[in-house]
Design an enzyme around this catalytic site. Sequence first.
Site, short mmCIF file in Angstrom:
data_model
loop_
_atom_site.label_atom_id
_atom_site.label_comp_id
_atom_site.label_asym_id
_atom_site.label_seq_id
_atom_site.Cartn_x
_atom_site.Cartn_y
_atom_site.Cartn_z
N LYS A 13 -3.81 -8.66 -1.55
CA LYS A 13 -2.47 -9.09 -0.24
C LYS A 13 -2.63 -7.71 -0.14
O LYS A 13 -2.47 -6.82 -0.82
CB LYS A 13 -1.22 -9.27 -1.08
CG LYS A 13 -0.78 -10.84 -1.00
CD LYS A 13 0.54 -11.75 -1.77
CE LYS A 13 0.49 -12.28 -1.88
NZ LYS A 13 2.70 -13.12 -2.13
N LYS A 29 -2.47 -1.88 -1.16
CA LYS A 29 -4.02 -3.92 -1.35
C LYS A 29 -3.06 -3.73 -3.08
O LYS A 29 -3.32 -2.72 -3.87
CB LYS A 29 -4.69 -3.20 -1.41
CG LYS A 29 -5.60 -4.17 -1.79
CD LYS A 29 -7.57 -3.68 -1.33
CE LYS A 29 -8.25 -4.49 -1.44
NZ LYS A 29 -10.37 -3.67 -1.23
N ASP A 123 -22.57 -1.16 3.79
CA ASP A 123 -21.87 -2.82 4.60
C ASP A 123 -20.77 -1.74 5.69
O ASP A 123 -20.33 -2.15 6.23
CB ASP A 123 -20.55 -2.76 3.07
CG ASP A 123 -20.69 -4.93 3.68
OD1 ASP A 123 -21.80 -5.08 4.54
OD2 ASP A 123 -19.59 -5.75 3.27
#
Length: 201
Positions: A13, A29, A123
């Site tokens: 979350k 986080k 990424d």
Amino acid sequence: NFISIIGRGAFSKVWKVEYKQTKAYFALKEMSKVKIIDKSNIKNIKNERNLLSKLNHPFIVNMHFSFQNNNFLYLVIDLLTGGDLRYHFYYKKFFSEVQTKFFLSCVILGLEYCHSNLIIHHDIKPENIILDEHGYAHIADFGIAKMQQPNNAKETSGTLGYMAPEVLFEKDHTTIADYFSLGVICYEFMNGEKPYKGKKS
């Protein structure tokens, strides 16, 4: 102070929090240790924390603190409230040349800093580019980033469709691979679709 949940992931979350001493706002986080182990993600989580502890730049999502308890790992990072570029691209369908240049300029400055520290992000994609309240773009998610090594052909993590050919075909690669991903994003933003299609895109 925990204020509200602003995001959810497979094992985490993300909270908007206030640091009591300074009244500054951050994103926190919160990651479940049980779920991290279940999904065999221990290596990536440790890697992200270790890399972020060495980095600090205006155009990346910086980490300020990290800590843990018996059940959770916590990363305290920059709070960015503008949404990711995938969200904005979905609704706008494409960006103008001026808008694309602006977003990519921010990302290039962030990448140059990472690359000067010999870090390949691996990424770069719209989901991992987050806007702040003023519209500046920041690079997020260093979970599969790696220090550049001379023999890295087996480091093939990334997102198909944005992955450089040398990574896809398990060849040794350098920081240049991140710029291939950025080129795909540039084309996609200005044309409304990726430059190629197929089962791997």
